[in-house]
Design a protein around this motif. Structure first.
Motif, PDB file in Angstrom:
ATOM      1  N   LYS A  68      -2.183  12.191  -6.649  1.00 10.58           N
ATOM      2  CA  LYS A  68      -3.552  12.120  -7.167  1.00 10.58           C
ATOM      3  C   LYS A  68      -4.424  11.121  -6.428  1.00 10.58           C
ATOM      4  CE  LYS A  68      -2.397  13.479 -11.921  1.00 10.58           C
ATOM      5  NZ  LYS A  68      -2.458  13.069 -13.366  1.00 10.58           N
ATOM      6  N   TYR A  69      -3.779  10.248  -5.639  1.00 17.04           N
ATOM      7  CA  TYR A  69      -4.525   9.175  -4.988  1.00 17.04           C
ATOM      8  C   TYR A  69      -4.302   9.191  -3.480  1.00 17.04           C
ATOM      9  CZ  TYR A  69      -4.846   7.512  -9.776  1.00 17.04           C
ATOM     10  OH  TYR A  69      -5.081   7.432 -11.133  1.00 17.04           O
ATOM     11  N   ALA A  70      -5.399   9.089  -2.749  1.00 16.31           N
ATOM     12  CA  ALA A  70      -5.298   8.983  -1.295  1.00 16.31           C
ATOM     13  C   ALA A  70      -4.669   7.650  -0.906  1.00 16.31           C
ATOM     14  CB  ALA A  70      -6.687   9.121  -0.666  1.00 16.31           C
ATOM     15  N   LEU A  71      -4.975   6.623  -1.685  1.00 25.90           N
ATOM     16  CA  LEU A  71      -4.448   5.284  -1.385  1.00 25.90           C
ATOM     17  C   LEU A  71      -4.353   4.470  -2.657  1.00 25.90           C
ATOM     18  CD1 LEU A  71      -3.675   3.177   0.871  1.00 25.90           C
ATOM     19  CD2 LEU A  71      -6.047   2.378   0.693  1.00 25.90           C
ATOM     20  N   ILE A  72      -3.267   3.740  -2.767  1.00 27.47           N
ATOM     21  CA  ILE A  72      -3.109   2.709  -3.794  1.00 27.47           C
ATOM     22  C   ILE A  72      -2.750   1.425  -3.064  1.00 27.47           C
ATOM     23  CG2 ILE A  72      -1.744   1.890  -5.746  1.00 27.47           C
ATOM     24  CD1 ILE A  72      -1.321   4.815  -6.543  1.00 27.47           C
ATOM     25  N   ALA A  73      -3.517   0.360  -3.306  1.00 25.06           N
ATOM     26  CA  ALA A  73      -3.252  -0.937  -2.678  1.00 25.06           C
ATOM     27  C   ALA A  73      -3.187  -1.994  -3.769  1.00 25.06           C
ATOM     28  CB  ALA A  73      -4.347  -1.290  -1.677  1.00 25.06           C
ATOM     29  N   ILE A  74      -2.155  -2.845  -3.711  1.00 24.68           N
ATOM     30  CA  ILE A  74      -2.011  -3.929  -4.675  1.00 24.68           C
ATOM     31  C   ILE A  74      -1.781  -5.228  -3.909  1.00 24.68           C
ATOM     32  CG2 ILE A  74      -1.118  -2.338  -6.398  1.00 24.68           C
ATOM     33  CD1 ILE A  74       1.652  -3.495  -6.021  1.00 24.68           C
ATOM     34  N   ASP A  75      -2.267  -6.337  -4.477  1.00 23.15           N
ATOM     35  CA  ASP A  75      -2.280  -7.583  -3.702  1.00 23.15           C
ATOM     36  C   ASP A  75      -2.174  -8.788  -4.628  1.00 23.15           C
ATOM     37  OD1 ASP A  75      -3.263  -9.087  -1.043  1.00 23.15           O
ATOM     38  OD2 ASP A  75      -4.393  -9.900  -2.732  1.00 23.15           O
ATOM     39  N   LEU A 120       0.838  -1.185   0.000  1.00 23.95           N
ATOM     40  CA  LEU A 120       0.000   0.000   0.000  1.00 23.95           C
ATOM     41  C   LEU A 120       0.877   1.240   0.000  1.00 23.95           C
ATOM     42  CD1 LEU A 120      -1.247  -2.251   2.207  1.00 23.95           C
ATOM     43  CD2 LEU A 120      -3.139  -0.644   2.177  1.00 23.95           C
ATOM     44  N   THR A 121       0.373   2.318  -0.607  1.00 19.53           N
ATOM     45  CA  THR A 121       1.132   3.565  -0.598  1.00 19.53           C
ATOM     46  C   THR A 121       0.211   4.772  -0.550  1.00 19.53           C
ATOM     47  OG1 THR A 121       2.816   4.878  -1.748  1.00 19.53           O
ATOM     48  CG2 THR A 121       1.266   3.669  -3.130  1.00 19.53           C
ATOM     49  N   THR A 122       0.702   5.814   0.090  1.00 21.41           N
ATOM     50  CA  THR A 122       0.032   7.119   0.128  1.00 21.41           C
ATOM     51  C   THR A 122       0.911   8.157  -0.567  1.00 21.41           C
ATOM     52  OG1 THR A 122       1.023   7.588   2.300  1.00 21.41           O
ATOM     53  CG2 THR A 122      -1.177   6.579   2.280  1.00 21.41           C
ATOM     54  N   SER A 123       1.775   7.715  -1.471  1.00 19.08           N
ATOM     55  CA  SER A 123       2.788   8.593  -2.071  1.00 19.08           C
ATOM     56  C   SER A 123       2.331   9.338  -3.317  1.00 19.08           C
ATOM     57  CB  SER A 123       4.044   7.771  -2.414  1.00 19.08           C
ATOM     58  OG  SER A 123       4.644   7.254  -1.254  1.00 19.08           O
ATOM     59  N   HIS A 124       1.327   8.830  -4.003  1.00 20.02           N
ATOM     60  CA  HIS A 124       0.925   9.469  -5.256  1.00 20.02           C
ATOM     61  C   HIS A 124       0.021  10.674  -4.953  1.00 20.02           C
ATOM     62  CE1 HIS A 124      -0.421  10.140  -9.311  1.00 20.02           C
ATOM     63  NE2 HIS A 124       0.280   9.104  -9.773  1.00 20.02           N
ATOM     64  N   GLY A 177       3.078  10.068   1.628  1.00 19.50           N
ATOM     65  CA  GLY A 177       4.439   9.785   1.200  1.00 19.50           C
ATOM     66  C   GLY A 177       5.027   8.478   1.676  1.00 19.50           C
ATOM     67  N   ASN A 178       4.201   7.564   2.178  1.00 21.04           N
ATOM     68  CA  ASN A 178       4.730   6.320   2.725  1.00 21.04           C
ATOM     69  C   ASN A 178       4.323   5.109   1.898  1.00 21.04           C
ATOM     70  OD1 ASN A 178       6.010   7.578   4.867  1.00 21.04           O
ATOM     71  ND2 ASN A 178       4.256   7.375   6.225  1.00 21.04           N
TER      72      ASN A 178
END
Length: 363
Positions: free
Chosen positions: A12-19, A6-10, A174-175
Protein backbone atom coordinates in the motif's frame (compact mmCIF):
# COMPACT_ATOMS: atom_id res chain seq x y z
CA UNK A 1 23.61 7.62 17.54
CA UNK A 2 20.74 7.95 15.12
CA UNK A 3 19.20 5.27 12.98
CA UNK A 4 17.11 5.48 9.81
CA UNK A 5 15.21 2.48 8.44
CA UNK A 6 13.37 2.48 5.11
CA UNK A 7 11.30 -0.09 3.25
CA UNK A 8 9.53 -0.54 -0.07
CA UNK A 9 7.93 -3.83 1.04
CA UNK A 10 4.40 -2.77 1.93
CA UNK A 11 2.05 -3.04 -1.09
CA UNK A 12 0.00 0.00 0.00
CA UNK A 13 2.98 2.30 0.45
CA UNK A 14 5.66 3.37 -1.99
CA UNK A 15 7.92 4.16 0.96
CA UNK A 16 7.94 3.84 4.72
CA UNK A 17 10.77 5.60 6.58
CA UNK A 18 11.31 5.59 10.35
CA UNK A 19 13.99 7.45 12.27
CA UNK A 20 15.37 8.01 15.77
CA UNK A 21 17.24 11.23 16.43
CA UNK A 22 19.78 10.59 19.19
CA UNK A 23 21.14 13.82 20.62
CA UNK A 24 21.72 15.71 23.83
CA UNK A 25 18.20 15.98 25.23
CA UNK A 26 18.55 19.69 26.00
CA UNK A 27 19.82 20.68 22.55
CA UNK A 28 17.41 23.44 21.39
CA UNK A 29 15.17 21.95 18.71
CA UNK A 30 11.95 23.28 17.21
CA UNK A 31 8.76 21.35 16.79
CA UNK A 32 8.04 20.11 13.24
CA UNK A 33 6.36 22.79 11.15
CA UNK A 34 5.95 24.09 7.62
CA UNK A 35 8.45 26.80 6.69
CA UNK A 36 9.28 28.49 3.41
CA UNK A 37 12.55 29.30 1.69
CA UNK A 38 13.56 30.75 -1.66
CA UNK A 39 15.44 28.51 -4.07
CA UNK A 40 17.39 29.74 -7.08
CA UNK A 41 15.80 28.58 -10.30
CA UNK A 42 17.89 27.29 -13.19
CA UNK A 43 15.12 28.18 -15.65
CA UNK A 44 14.24 31.64 -14.37
CA UNK A 45 15.89 34.69 -12.87
CA UNK A 46 13.19 34.73 -10.19
CA UNK A 47 13.67 32.60 -7.09
CA UNK A 48 11.14 29.85 -6.40
CA UNK A 49 9.37 29.58 -3.06
CA UNK A 50 9.72 26.12 -1.54
CA UNK A 51 7.56 24.82 1.31
CA UNK A 52 9.41 22.52 3.71
CA UNK A 53 8.15 20.35 6.55
CA UNK A 54 10.71 19.59 9.26
CA UNK A 55 11.88 20.29 12.76
CA UNK A 56 14.90 22.56 12.96
CA UNK A 57 18.03 22.58 15.07
CA UNK A 58 18.10 25.90 16.94
CA UNK A 59 21.60 25.49 18.34
CA UNK A 60 23.50 26.24 15.13
CA UNK A 61 23.06 29.43 13.10
CA UNK A 62 22.00 27.48 9.99
CA UNK A 63 18.88 26.15 11.75
CA UNK A 64 19.37 22.92 9.85
CA UNK A 65 17.39 19.70 10.05
CA UNK A 66 18.03 15.97 10.30
CA UNK A 67 14.91 14.91 8.40
CA UNK A 68 12.43 16.74 6.20
CA UNK A 69 10.23 16.74 3.12
CA UNK A 70 8.92 19.43 0.77
CA UNK A 71 5.48 19.88 -0.78
CA UNK A 72 7.12 18.86 -4.06
CA UNK A 73 8.47 15.61 -2.62
CA UNK A 74 12.13 16.39 -1.95
CA UNK A 75 12.94 14.06 0.95
CA UNK A 76 16.05 13.87 3.12
CA UNK A 77 17.21 12.15 6.29
CA UNK A 78 20.74 12.44 7.71
CA UNK A 79 22.80 10.40 10.14
CA UNK A 80 26.18 11.38 11.53
CA UNK A 81 29.28 9.37 10.74
CA UNK A 82 31.03 8.31 13.94
CA UNK A 83 34.59 9.55 13.60
CA UNK A 84 37.18 7.75 15.68
CA UNK A 85 39.84 10.48 15.69
CA UNK A 86 39.85 14.14 16.71
CA UNK A 87 43.03 14.72 14.70
CA UNK A 88 41.89 13.87 11.16
CA UNK A 89 41.74 17.28 9.43
CA UNK A 90 40.04 15.78 6.36
CA UNK A 91 37.22 14.35 8.47
CA UNK A 92 36.49 16.64 11.44
CA UNK A 93 34.22 15.47 14.21
CA UNK A 94 32.54 18.87 14.20
CA UNK A 95 32.96 21.16 11.18
CA UNK A 96 32.62 24.88 10.68
CA UNK A 97 29.32 24.24 8.93
CA UNK A 98 26.37 22.37 10.37
CA UNK A 99 25.49 18.92 9.08
CA UNK A 100 21.88 20.05 9.25
CA UNK A 101 22.66 22.54 6.51
CA UNK A 102 23.32 19.62 4.17
CA UNK A 103 19.74 18.45 4.70
CA UNK A 104 18.29 21.88 4.04
CA UNK A 105 20.54 22.29 0.99
CA UNK A 106 18.49 19.54 -0.69
CA UNK A 107 15.15 20.58 0.77
CA UNK A 108 15.75 24.15 -0.42
CA UNK A 109 17.18 23.17 -3.81
CA UNK A 110 15.64 24.20 -7.13
CA UNK A 111 12.56 21.95 -7.44
CA UNK A 112 13.61 21.21 -11.03
CA UNK A 113 17.04 19.91 -10.02
CA UNK A 114 17.32 16.13 -10.15
CA UNK A 115 18.71 14.04 -7.32
CA UNK A 116 21.60 12.96 -9.54
CA UNK A 117 22.44 16.58 -10.41
CA UNK A 118 22.34 17.63 -6.76
CA UNK A 119 24.56 14.83 -5.49
CA UNK A 120 27.05 15.34 -8.31
CA UNK A 121 27.15 19.08 -7.64
CA UNK A 122 27.69 18.58 -3.92
CA UNK A 123 30.57 16.17 -4.46
CA UNK A 124 32.29 18.02 -7.31
CA UNK A 125 31.95 21.48 -5.73
CA UNK A 126 33.30 20.36 -2.37
CA UNK A 127 30.11 21.48 -0.60
CA UNK A 128 30.18 18.24 1.40
CA UNK A 129 33.46 19.30 2.99
CA UNK A 130 33.86 21.41 6.10
CA UNK A 131 31.18 19.55 8.04
CA UNK A 132 31.39 16.59 10.38
CA UNK A 133 31.02 13.12 8.90
CA UNK A 134 27.55 12.33 7.61
CA UNK A 135 25.41 10.18 5.33
CA UNK A 136 22.40 11.82 3.66
CA UNK A 137 19.57 9.81 2.16
CA UNK A 138 17.97 12.16 -0.35
CA UNK A 139 15.80 12.11 -3.42
CA UNK A 140 12.50 13.04 -5.00
CA UNK A 141 9.52 11.03 -3.87
CA UNK A 142 8.01 10.25 -7.25
CA UNK A 143 6.18 7.31 -8.73
CA UNK A 144 7.96 6.13 -11.84
CA UNK A 145 5.79 6.44 -14.92
CA UNK A 146 4.08 3.22 -15.88
CA UNK A 147 5.51 1.27 -12.94
CA UNK A 148 4.65 0.49 -9.33
CA UNK A 149 8.05 1.72 -8.25
CA UNK A 150 9.55 4.74 -6.57
CA UNK A 151 12.31 6.77 -8.14
CA UNK A 152 15.58 5.78 -6.40
CA UNK A 153 17.04 7.74 -3.50
CA UNK A 154 20.76 8.53 -3.20
CA UNK A 155 23.01 8.19 -0.15
CA UNK A 156 25.39 11.16 -0.25
CA UNK A 157 28.36 11.14 2.13
CA UNK A 158 31.51 13.15 2.64
CA UNK A 159 33.33 9.82 2.64
CA UNK A 160 32.67 9.77 -1.13
CA UNK A 161 35.21 11.37 -3.45
CA UNK A 162 33.34 10.71 -6.70
CA UNK A 163 29.70 10.70 -7.77
CA UNK A 164 30.03 7.11 -9.01
CA UNK A 165 30.61 5.98 -5.41
CA UNK A 166 27.12 7.10 -4.35
CA UNK A 167 24.75 4.19 -3.54
CA UNK A 168 21.14 4.33 -4.77
CA UNK A 169 18.30 2.68 -2.85
CA UNK A 170 14.50 2.24 -2.77
CA UNK A 171 14.13 1.86 -6.55
CA UNK A 172 13.01 -1.76 -6.22
CA UNK A 173 10.05 -3.21 -4.39
CA UNK A 174 10.31 -5.56 -1.44
CA UNK A 175 13.49 -4.24 0.15
CA UNK A 176 14.51 -2.92 3.57
CA UNK A 177 17.39 -0.49 4.07
CA UNK A 178 19.15 0.57 7.27
CA UNK A 179 21.64 3.32 8.04
CA UNK A 180 23.22 4.44 11.29
CA UNK A 181 26.53 6.12 12.05
CA UNK A 182 28.80 4.23 9.69
CA UNK A 183 29.13 3.96 5.92
CA UNK A 184 26.10 2.46 4.19
CA UNK A 185 26.70 -1.23 3.48
CA UNK A 186 25.45 -2.33 0.06
CA UNK A 187 26.69 -5.88 0.40
CA UNK A 188 26.58 -7.47 3.86
CA UNK A 189 29.58 -9.57 2.86
CA UNK A 190 31.74 -6.42 2.65
CA UNK A 191 31.77 -5.81 6.40
CA UNK A 192 29.43 -6.56 9.29
CA UNK A 193 26.39 -4.35 9.82
CA UNK A 194 26.05 -2.53 13.10
CA UNK A 195 23.92 -4.77 15.34
CA UNK A 196 21.22 -2.08 15.71
CA UNK A 197 20.91 -1.78 11.92
CA UNK A 198 20.68 -5.56 11.56
CA UNK A 199 18.05 -5.82 14.32
CA UNK A 200 16.11 -2.84 13.04
CA UNK A 201 16.07 -4.07 9.45
CA UNK A 202 14.87 -7.52 10.50
CA UNK A 203 12.22 -6.05 12.80
CA UNK A 204 10.94 -3.74 10.06
CA UNK A 205 10.71 -6.59 7.56
CA UNK A 206 8.79 -8.74 10.07
CA UNK A 207 6.50 -5.86 11.02
CA UNK A 208 5.56 -5.22 7.39
CA UNK A 209 4.92 -8.92 6.77
CA UNK A 210 2.59 -9.15 9.78
CA UNK A 211 0.84 -5.89 8.88
CA UNK A 212 0.10 -7.12 5.35
CA UNK A 213 -1.05 -10.55 6.52
CA UNK A 214 -3.44 -9.05 9.08
CA UNK A 215 -4.39 -6.05 6.90
CA UNK A 216 -3.93 -3.70 9.86
CA UNK A 217 -5.01 -0.06 9.83
CA UNK A 218 -2.51 2.74 9.28
CA UNK A 219 -2.71 3.65 12.97
CA UNK A 220 -1.95 0.06 14.00
CA UNK A 221 0.96 0.03 11.56
CA UNK A 222 2.31 3.26 13.01
CA UNK A 223 2.05 1.87 16.53
CA UNK A 224 4.09 -1.15 15.44
CA UNK A 225 6.70 1.09 13.78
CA UNK A 226 7.10 3.16 16.94
CA UNK A 227 7.57 -0.12 18.83
CA UNK A 228 10.61 -0.84 16.61
CA UNK A 229 12.04 2.60 17.40
CA UNK A 230 11.53 1.90 21.11
CA UNK A 231 13.68 -1.27 21.06
CA UNK A 232 16.02 -0.78 24.01
CA UNK A 233 19.14 -2.92 24.44
CA UNK A 234 21.11 -0.39 26.48
CA UNK A 235 22.52 -1.41 29.89
CA UNK A 236 20.43 -0.60 32.97
CA UNK A 237 23.13 1.77 34.26
CA UNK A 238 22.14 5.20 32.92
CA UNK A 239 24.74 7.07 34.98
CA UNK A 240 27.74 6.20 32.83
CA UNK A 241 29.65 8.92 30.96
CA UNK A 242 29.20 9.29 27.22
CA UNK A 243 32.58 7.78 26.40
CA UNK A 244 31.72 4.76 28.51
CA UNK A 245 28.33 4.41 26.82
CA UNK A 246 29.45 4.86 23.20
CA UNK A 247 30.25 1.15 22.60
CA UNK A 248 26.66 0.23 23.52
CA UNK A 249 25.15 2.68 21.03
CA UNK A 250 25.93 0.35 18.12
CA UNK A 251 23.63 -2.25 19.66
CA UNK A 252 20.52 -0.38 20.77
CA UNK A 253 17.92 1.20 18.46
CA UNK A 254 16.50 3.31 21.29
CA UNK A 255 18.91 5.16 23.57
CA UNK A 256 17.59 5.96 27.07
CA UNK A 257 18.85 9.26 28.47
CA UNK A 258 22.18 8.69 30.17
CA UNK A 259 25.20 10.63 31.41
CA UNK A 260 27.64 11.08 34.24
CA UNK A 261 27.31 13.17 37.40
CA UNK A 262 27.93 16.53 35.74
CA UNK A 263 25.42 15.86 32.98
CA UNK A 264 22.89 14.61 35.53
CA UNK A 265 23.33 17.89 37.43
CA UNK A 266 22.85 19.95 34.25
CA UNK A 267 19.68 18.03 33.48
CA UNK A 268 18.28 18.66 36.96
CA UNK A 269 19.03 22.38 36.71
CA UNK A 270 17.22 22.54 33.37
CA UNK A 271 14.15 20.82 34.80
CA UNK A 272 13.69 23.51 37.43
CA UNK A 273 14.66 26.47 35.22
CA UNK A 274 11.08 27.06 34.00
CA UNK A 275 12.27 28.39 30.64
CA UNK A 276 9.52 28.71 27.98
CA UNK A 277 8.72 25.87 25.61
CA UNK A 278 10.39 26.18 22.20
CA UNK A 279 8.21 26.77 19.14
CA UNK A 280 9.33 26.55 15.53
CA UNK A 281 10.97 29.98 15.89
CA UNK A 282 12.07 30.00 19.50
CA UNK A 283 10.71 30.81 22.96
CA UNK A 284 7.29 32.49 22.85
CA UNK A 285 7.42 32.69 19.07
CA UNK A 286 10.49 34.93 19.04
CA UNK A 287 13.40 34.12 16.76
CA UNK A 288 16.09 32.21 18.61
CA UNK A 289 19.47 33.10 17.15
CA UNK A 290 21.70 30.17 16.34
CA UNK A 291 24.67 29.73 18.60
CA UNK A 292 27.79 28.86 16.60
CA UNK A 293 29.01 25.61 18.10
CA UNK A 294 32.66 25.39 17.09
CA UNK A 295 34.20 23.42 19.92
CA UNK A 296 35.81 20.08 19.19
CA UNK A 297 33.24 18.25 21.27
CA UNK A 298 30.22 20.27 20.13
CA UNK A 299 27.06 20.63 22.24
CA UNK A 300 27.37 18.46 25.33
CA UNK A 301 24.94 19.73 27.94
CA UNK A 302 22.69 17.44 29.93
CA UNK A 303 21.92 13.81 29.22
CA UNK A 304 22.24 12.07 25.85
CA UNK A 305 19.61 9.82 24.31
CA UNK A 306 16.82 9.44 21.78
CA UNK A 307 15.25 12.89 21.58
CA UNK A 308 12.77 12.58 18.67
CA UNK A 309 11.19 9.76 16.64
CA UNK A 310 9.73 10.23 13.16
CA UNK A 311 7.53 8.15 10.85
CA UNK A 312 7.00 8.99 7.18
CA UNK A 313 4.53 6.91 5.15
CA UNK A 314 3.92 7.63 1.45
CA UNK A 315 1.13 5.77 -0.34
CA UNK A 316 0.79 5.10 -4.08
CA UNK A 317 -1.32 8.22 -4.59
CA UNK A 318 1.42 10.42 -3.17
CA UNK A 319 -0.32 10.98 0.16
CA UNK A 320 2.15 11.58 2.98
CA UNK A 321 1.57 10.82 6.65
CA UNK A 322 4.29 12.50 8.73
CA UNK A 323 4.37 11.91 12.50
CA UNK A 324 7.07 13.18 14.83
CA UNK A 325 7.18 12.17 18.47
CA UNK A 326 8.95 14.35 21.02
CA UNK A 327 10.09 12.38 24.06
CA UNK A 328 11.31 15.38 26.08
CA UNK A 329 10.27 18.99 26.51
CA UNK A 330 12.65 21.95 26.33
CA UNK A 331 13.42 21.68 30.04
CA UNK A 332 14.37 18.02 29.90
CA UNK A 333 11.14 16.62 31.33
CA UNK A 334 10.02 13.30 29.88
CA UNK A 335 6.85 13.41 27.76
CA UNK A 336 4.58 10.33 28.00
CA UNK A 337 4.50 8.35 24.74
CA UNK A 338 2.09 9.90 22.27
CA UNK A 339 1.52 13.18 24.11
CA UNK A 340 4.36 14.84 22.20
CA UNK A 341 3.18 13.66 18.77
CA UNK A 342 2.76 16.19 15.96
CA UNK A 343 1.11 14.90 12.77
CA UNK A 344 0.84 16.20 9.22
CA UNK A 345 -0.96 14.84 6.17
CA UNK A 346 -0.56 16.23 2.66
CA UNK A 347 -0.30 15.17 -0.97
CA UNK A 348 2.97 15.49 -2.88
CA UNK A 349 2.76 17.92 -5.77
CA UNK A 350 3.96 16.30 -9.00
CA UNK A 351 3.83 12.79 -7.56
CA UNK A 352 3.55 11.07 -10.96
CA UNK A 353 6.75 11.42 -13.02
CA UNK A 354 6.36 13.21 -16.34
CA UNK A 355 8.78 10.89 -18.05
CA UNK A 356 10.74 7.70 -17.53
CA UNK A 357 14.12 8.32 -15.92
CA UNK A 358 17.16 6.33 -16.88
CA UNK A 359 18.15 5.17 -13.41
CA UNK A 360 18.26 1.40 -13.87
CA UNK A 361 22.05 1.45 -13.63
CA UNK A 362 21.82 2.72 -10.06
CA UNK A 363 19.54 -0.06 -8.78
Amino acid sequence: MCIALLTTSHPKYALIAIDNRDEYILRPTSKPHWWTTLASSASSSNPVEVEVLSSRDLQRAEHGAWLGITKGGNFAVLTNYRETSNHDAAHPVHGKRSRGGIVTAWLAADPQESTESFTRRMVESGDVKGVGGFSLICGKLRKQKGAQRLEPLAILSNRHDHKDHIPWICGKRGNVYGLSNATYIRNVDDEPLWPKVQKGSEALAQTITRAVEKDVSEQELQDALFKILDTNDFPSNHNMDLEEGIPFLKHTIFVPAFGGAEHQREMQEARVSDKPELTEDGPAGEELPGQPDMSVSGYQTGLYGTQRQTLVLVDWDGNVSYTERALWDSNGNAIPRGQGDVKFNFKIEGWNSDEERELESHL
